[in-house]
Write a protein that holds these residues in place. Structure first.
Motif, PDB file in Angstrom:
ATOM      1  N   LEU A   1       3.656   7.169   5.445  1.00  0.00           N
ATOM      2  CA  LEU A   1       4.694   6.985   4.440  1.00  0.00           C
ATOM      3  C   LEU A   1       6.027   7.663   4.803  1.00  0.00           C
ATOM      4  O   LEU A   1       7.084   7.005   4.741  1.00  0.00           O
ATOM      5  CB  LEU A   1       4.173   7.492   3.084  1.00  0.00           C
ATOM      6  CG  LEU A   1       5.014   7.111   1.872  1.00  0.00           C
ATOM      7  CD1 LEU A   1       5.167   5.603   1.777  1.00  0.00           C
ATOM      8  CD2 LEU A   1       4.363   7.650   0.601  1.00  0.00           C
ATOM      9  N   PRO A   2       6.050   8.953   5.200  1.00  0.00           N
ATOM     10  CA  PRO A   2       7.338   9.553   5.546  1.00  0.00           C
ATOM     11  C   PRO A   2       8.040   8.795   6.673  1.00  0.00           C
ATOM     12  O   PRO A   2       9.262   8.630   6.642  1.00  0.00           O
ATOM     13  CB  PRO A   2       6.968  10.972   5.997  1.00  0.00           C
ATOM     14  CG  PRO A   2       5.645  11.233   5.407  1.00  0.00           C
ATOM     15  CD  PRO A   2       4.942   9.918   5.327  1.00  0.00           C
ATOM     16  N   GLY A   3       7.256   8.342   7.649  1.00  0.00           N
ATOM     17  CA  GLY A   3       7.843   7.604   8.772  1.00  0.00           C
ATOM     18  C   GLY A   3       8.474   6.302   8.316  1.00  0.00           C
ATOM     19  O   GLY A   3       9.573   5.944   8.747  1.00  0.00           O
ATOM     20  N   VAL A   4       7.782   5.582   7.423  1.00  0.00           N
ATOM     21  CA  VAL A   4       8.327   4.313   6.914  1.00  0.00           C
ATOM     22  C   VAL A   4       9.642   4.573   6.190  1.00  0.00           C
ATOM     23  O   VAL A   4      10.644   3.882   6.391  1.00  0.00           O
ATOM     24  CB  VAL A   4       7.300   3.636   5.968  1.00  0.00           C
ATOM     25  CG1 VAL A   4       7.932   2.452   5.257  1.00  0.00           C
ATOM     26  CG2 VAL A   4       6.072   3.188   6.740  1.00  0.00           C
ATOM     27  N   LEU A   5       9.637   5.632   5.377  1.00  0.00           N
ATOM     28  CA  LEU A   5      10.838   5.971   4.602  1.00  0.00           C
ATOM     29  C   LEU A   5      11.995   6.338   5.536  1.00  0.00           C
ATOM     30  O   LEU A   5      13.129   5.856   5.386  1.00  0.00           O
ATOM     31  CB  LEU A   5      10.494   7.154   3.695  1.00  0.00           C
ATOM     32  CG  LEU A   5      11.261   7.269   2.396  1.00  0.00           C
ATOM     33  CD1 LEU A   5      11.175   5.990   1.592  1.00  0.00           C
ATOM     34  CD2 LEU A   5      10.717   8.452   1.586  1.00  0.00           C
ATOM     35  N   CYS A   6      11.690   7.200   6.505  1.00  0.00           N
ATOM     36  CA  CYS A   6      12.711   7.657   7.460  1.00  0.00           C
ATOM     37  C   CYS A   6      13.276   6.464   8.231  1.00  0.00           C
ATOM     38  O   CYS A   6      14.488   6.309   8.374  1.00  0.00           O
ATOM     39  CB  CYS A   6      12.070   8.667   8.410  1.00  0.00           C
ATOM     40  SG  CYS A   6      13.164   9.279   9.677  1.00  0.00           S
ATOM     41  N   HIS A   7      12.389   5.609   8.699  1.00  0.00           N
ATOM     42  CA  HIS A   7      12.785   4.441   9.487  1.00  0.00           C
ATOM     43  C   HIS A   7      13.655   3.495   8.649  1.00  0.00           C
ATOM     44  O   HIS A   7      14.693   3.002   9.103  1.00  0.00           O
ATOM     45  CB  HIS A   7      11.505   3.742   9.963  1.00  0.00           C
ATOM     46  CG  HIS A   7      11.723   2.743  11.050  1.00  0.00           C
ATOM     47  ND1 HIS A   7      10.761   2.430  11.967  1.00  0.00           N
ATOM     48  CD2 HIS A   7      12.783   1.967  11.380  1.00  0.00           C
ATOM     49  CE1 HIS A   7      11.219   1.524  12.804  1.00  0.00           C
ATOM     50  NE2 HIS A   7      12.440   1.223  12.452  1.00  0.00           N
ATOM     51  N   ALA A   8      13.206   3.269   7.380  1.00  0.00           N
ATOM     52  CA  ALA A   8      13.939   2.338   6.516  1.00  0.00           C
ATOM     53  C   ALA A   8      15.341   2.878   6.214  1.00  0.00           C
ATOM     54  O   ALA A   8      16.328   2.138   6.272  1.00  0.00           O
ATOM     55  CB  ALA A   8      13.166   2.109   5.222  1.00  0.00           C
ATOM     56  N   VAL A   9      15.427   4.176   5.946  1.00  0.00           N
ATOM     57  CA  VAL A   9      16.741   4.767   5.654  1.00  0.00           C
ATOM     58  C   VAL A   9      17.620   4.702   6.902  1.00  0.00           C
ATOM     59  O   VAL A   9      18.811   4.378   6.829  1.00  0.00           O
ATOM     60  CB  VAL A   9      16.577   6.230   5.168  1.00  0.00           C
ATOM     61  CG1 VAL A   9      17.928   6.926   5.097  1.00  0.00           C
ATOM     62  CG2 VAL A   9      15.904   6.251   3.808  1.00  0.00           C
ATOM     63  N   HIS A  10      17.015   5.003   8.046  1.00  0.00           N
ATOM     64  CA  HIS A  10      17.774   4.925   9.309  1.00  0.00           C
ATOM     65  C   HIS A  10      18.410   3.549   9.466  1.00  0.00           C
ATOM     66  O   HIS A  10      19.577   3.420   9.826  1.00  0.00           O
ATOM     67  CB  HIS A  10      16.824   5.223  10.469  1.00  0.00           C
ATOM     68  CG  HIS A  10      17.416   4.966  11.821  1.00  0.00           C
ATOM     69  ND1 HIS A  10      17.402   3.725  12.410  1.00  0.00           N
ATOM     70  CD2 HIS A  10      18.063   5.788  12.681  1.00  0.00           C
ATOM     71  CE1 HIS A  10      18.002   3.801  13.586  1.00  0.00           C
ATOM     72  NE2 HIS A  10      18.404   5.042  13.772  1.00  0.00           N
TER      73      HIS A  10
END
Lengths: 704, 261
Positions: A643-652
């Motif tokens: 989940l944190p990775g998906v969020l980080c990637h999406a925001v990026h």
């Protein structure tokens, strides 16, 4: 007398392996003698091909002898003018005089049928039908079109037409001059400026053409040298661990009183020694072949070749190949260290040839990356520096850079080898039923490493193939691209593998006080975009590659004509979910394995980041995408959740969309304020510390 | 505890109070690929003294090989410990390797090296000075009856001859402790008999020998004591006489009874 000191374990292992290698006559033949035989054969084919190519080039430059056939009532008038022009002593003053045939024959056919027959039989090379009224038009101020009806099948039609255009342009020029003289208009009215070019002296191949051919030969030889040098590492590397396992001698080596580091170092020394010997054999063969081959070249090329490169350039090129041999030896050892038989090892090493070819090509052809970045790459860097040295281009600090980078690559590869050797699972657990690609394994927790990288490799091929089939509209094309390149390969391999999906894809809440990692991930995503953008500008200057330029243009188009939520969905959410599932879910879990050591975790994070960078197919984004992959991999390992990775990637991915929409700025012209960058960077760093502390509840955040 | 000194300086022939192999509650668990935990060795304790041969018996999958691999430091124990000639396998694995010789059915010899070269190369790995190593190898070649084929590539040797080379390799650093995992599995009856005779000779020199095998009849009268393993645990131990019931006349009967119970 002082007794001889005992050998160090590494030397003892290297010595034993080398002794075994030289007893293997087939390996010695392939490694050392094959180049001595192969180069003369390659050279013979090259020289023959070169002579033929040069003859064709020279042949193409020689003017043709042209026989022109005219038909029509006014044909005699045109023929007379052409003959007069041909025989005029000052024809060279006319325009297009250089394009004339070496000789021009003009004849008149009695009828159209006769003309057709003459052209077909080869008695005439080209047939022009002169329309009625041509003679009158030429005498007055009229104009006329002369249709070229046919050219002979026995002649190079393109060259013949070129000559005819020159002839009739000269005729037009002569008529134009007559008319101006008749009207008493000076020539300067129509030709105020004329470029005077000195007539060519001599014929044959130009120096520029010959240099281009020589440069191509040098690049080809460098490619062959690189491939054959790398091949030298194959046999000893396959034998080093996979062969020892097959023969059952690996255990005896591992119970010797020396550390795994010494075993790996000893093995490396042996493989490197053989690779270096292969390089020397190749260099001797190249030198010997070239010395004889020069004599067989056309004379005008011999002159160019005798201007041999400076000794310093040759030494630099040899030094790069010596370094390249070390990287090849370490890479082949790392690849074969986890394999169990010579057959498996040789299969795995065949893929090395493909990788080396691609990397060597990256050093030989112009790339949209700074030379420093290429110099730091394995194989590509060494080939680049060798090419620059041999072609006399300045190399500056590229030589020490590529040597340092190669040492770093060797260290990493040997660490990976040692990690594989220390892994009890790899050494003792016997063949893994799931390691094959075509065999359906029993149910298990995690996929095998090989199958971990499978969806990404299939996805890479998928991206390539579907690109040309996708619609122009990015709102449709991007989700389809994710579907074909990520989701479908992943779904296929999941259906085949029967693993624990929750664990493999990390479909869990973040560990510990995991919710804290979510805002951290948002800030990291924003910070990473800005840092990445700055890095790209610094690394690649302001000139993007054609592919990046086109993509930026299309993305800008998407931003202007699509609802914002759809843009965010297409550019940020869908890619983040799909890519995280494949890279930080499936691949990272598979590469880590069960209960991974720190070294294996590190290697797994680096490997998935490297593939993540490659799959994006934009050369200038390689370093930043790689860094992004490292951060996302680290987040997945530390939080245990996707989940944190998906969020980080999406925001990026969403930051440029948001900034662009809010500021009304297009992507190409987006400027980054240093203050915003610094603030986001600091926040990202603080969040990184928080994430790290989650795993160590006792540690203080003041560490940061 | 004995410090990490040169093992070859130890008095190999003298019996000592401390056991040469001392296994204390040794455990090895690993995770199977389906996620389940396999208890390959589950709390095993026993010892072997100098001048003694102990037979380690067990069916396939009983945990014998895992136990022996932990003793020679190829595998790390999950818990518990063991010492070899007084050196702890966890604390000083390199010290253990200097004191132990290991031969298994799967250990091979390099095909393209001669027996003499093989022994010399392994002696070098143990850091033995060249002159001393050459003398030691000559002695081993004679003692193991390898003189006639000492300079022939090992790839051309019979399985019995290759197993002798393997034994020579394990003895080149003159270890006080020897561990054998199915050493006779790949050799014929004659080769097996010769190998076991050699082991008896090594025991008489004062070395401690731990021997795992399936061929119970071969070692029935050659071992001083037996340890029987099943599913990772020791289910019986003792001398032949201690293990046999009055109605039984071979160690095979005692083994079946111990495993079945």
């Amino acid at each position: 007398m002082k007794p001889a000191a005992p050998l160090s374990p590494a030397s003892a292992i290297a010595r034993r392996d080398l002794r075994e290698f030289v007893r293997d006559r087939r390996a010695v033949f392939i490694t050392f003698l094959l180049p001595l035989i192969a180069y003369p054969i390659v050279a013979l084919a090259t020289v023959l091909g070169l002579r033929s190519a040069l003859e064709q080039i020279d042949g193409a430059q020689q003017p043709l002898e042209l026989k022109l056939l005219l038909t029509g009532a006014d044909a005699p008038a045109v023929a007379a003018r052409l003959v007069a022009l041909r025989d005029a002593p000052d024809r060279s003053s006319l325009k297009a005089a250089d394009g004339w045939p070496s000789s021009l024959g003009v004849s008149i056919a009695a009828s159209v049928e006769a003309a057709i027959e003459e052209v077909r039989a080869g008695a005439a090379d080209a047939w022009v039908d002169v329309p009625p009224g041509t003679a009158r038009a030429l005498q007055t101020l009229g104009g006329v079109g002369l249709p070229l009806q046919a050219t002979s099948p026995n002649i190079d039609a393109e060259a013949a037409i070129g000559h005819l255009e020159a002839v009739f342009e000269s005729l037009a020029d002569a008529i134009r001059r007559e008319r101006m003289a008749r009207l008493q208009v000076p020539t300067s009215v129509f030709e105020p400026v004329t470029l005077i070019v000195a007539p060519k002296t001599g014929g044959g191949t130009s120096v520029a053409q010959a240099s281009s051919v020589i440069s191509t030969i040098a690049s080809s030889m460098l490619m062959i040298l690189t491939l054959l040098t790398v091949t030298g590492a194959f046999h000893p590397a396959a034998d080093a661990f996979a062969g020892e396992k097959e023969r059952g001698t690996i255990e005896t080596l591992l119970v010797a009183p020396c550390g795994i580091g010494e075993v790996v170092w000893g093995k490396f020394l042996a493989v490197y020694a053989v690779t270096l010997a292969t390089l020397v054999a190749n260099l001797v063969a190249i030198t010997g072949t070239a010395a004889v081959g020069v004599q067989a070249l056309p004379e005008n090329l011999q002159g160019l070749l005798t201007a041999a490169p400076a000794a310093a350039a040759v030494l630099t090129a040899v030094a790069t190949q010596v370094v390249l041999a070390a990287v090849a030896a370490a890479a082949c050892l790392a690849i074969t260290s986890s394999l169990r038989s010579l057959k498996e090892a040789h299969h795995a090493l065949t893929t090395v040839m493909l990788a080396v070819s691609v990397l060597a090509a990256a050093g030989l052809v112009p790339m949209p990356l700074p030379r420093e970045a290429i110099a730091a790459m394995p194989v590509a860097g060494q080939v680049l520096v060798a090419r620059l040295a041999l072609t006399g281009e300045p190399i500056g600090l590229l030589l020490p850079l590529t040597i340092l980078a190669a040492v770093g690559w060797c260290w990493l590869l040997l660490k990976a080898t040692a990690a594989a050797l220390a892994d009890e699972d790899i050494i003792f657990r016997g063949p893994d039923a799931a390691s094959g690609l075509l065999q359906r394994p029993p149910e298990r927790r995690l996929p095998s490493p090989l199958q971990g990288v499978l969806p990404a490799i299939v996805g890479l091929a998928g991206v390539w193939y579907v690109q040309s089939l996708l619609p122009e509209n990015l709102a449709i094309a991007l989700p389809l691209q994710q579907l074909f390149s990520m989701l479908l390969p992943l779904a296929a391999v999941i259906a085949w593998q029967r693993v624990n999906l929750v664990e493999t894809l990390r479909l869990m809440r973040p560990a510990g006080r995991g919710w804290l990692s979510l805002p951290g991930a948002v800030l990291l995503g924003a910070g990473l975009f800005l840092l990445g953008a700055m890095a790209i500008r610094w690394l690649v200057s302001d000139t993007p590659s054609a592919a990046a330029d086109e993509l930026a243009g299309r993305l800008s188009g998407l931003l202007t004509g699509t609802p914002w939520w759809l843009v965010v969905l297409v550019l940020a959410v869908i890619p983040a979910v799909c890519e995280e599932l494949v890279f930080r879910g499936w691949m990272l879990s598979a590469l880590q394995g069960q209960q991974p050591s720190t070294g294996r975790q590190f290697a797994a994070v680096v490997a998935q980041a490297a593939l993540f960078a490659v799959v994006h197919l934009l050369p200038e984004r390689l370093p930043t995408t790689f860094a992004m992959g490292l951060v996302l991999g680290w987040m997945a390992v530390h939080t245990g959740s996707l989940l944190p990775g998906v969020l980080c990637h999406a925001v990026h991915n969403a930051v440029p969309v948001g900034v662009s929409l809010l500021a009304g700025t297009s992507l190409e012209t987006l400027e980054i304020s240093p203050a915003a960058l610094a603030a986001t960077g600091l926040l990202a760093r603080r969040c990184g510390s928080c994430l790290g502390d989650l795993q160590q509840p006792g540690s203080s955040s003041a560490r940061s | 505890m004995v410090t990490d000194q040169d093992p070859r300086a130890a008095d190999v022939g003298q019996p000592q109070g401390l056991p040469a192999i001392d296994v204390v509650d040794l455990v090895k668990h690993y995770q199977a690929r389906d996620g389940s935990v396999v208890r390959a060795v589950d709390g095993v304790s026993f010892n072997v003294h100098r001048g003694e041969t102990v037979g380690l018996l067990g069916a396939n999958g009983a945990g014998k090989t895992t136990l022996l691999r932990m003793l020679v430091t190829l595998l790390k124990p999950t818990s518990g410990t063991a010492s070899v000639d007084g050196v702890d396998i966890r604390e000083d694995p390199l010290g253990v390797r200097r004191r132990i010789g290991y031969v298994s059915a799967t250990t091979g010899v390099p095909d393209r090296l001669t027996p003499r070269e093989t022994l010399i190369s392994y002696g070098r790995l143990h850091g033995i000075p060249t002159a001393e190593l050459e003398a030691s190898v000559e002695r081993l070649v004679g003692a193991l009856g390898m003189t006639s084929y000492a300079d022939r590539p090992s790839g051309r040797l019979s399985s019995g001859q290759r197993q002798r080379v393997s034994l020579g390799r394990a003895l080149v650093h003159e270890p006080p402790v020897l561990v054998f995992d199915e050493p006779t599995a790949a050799v014929d009856l004659l080769g097996s008999r010769e190998l076991l005779d050699l082991l008896a000779q090594l025991r008489s020199e004062g070395r401690a020998i731990l021997l795992s095998t399936h061929r119970l009849h071969e070692i029935e009268r050659r071992c001083d004591r037996f340890v029987i393993m099943h599913a990772g645990r020791i289910v019986a131990r003792g001398t032949r006489e201690e293990l046999l019931e009055p109605s039984e006349d071979s160690i095979e009967d005692a083994f079946y009874r111990a495993v079945a119970s």
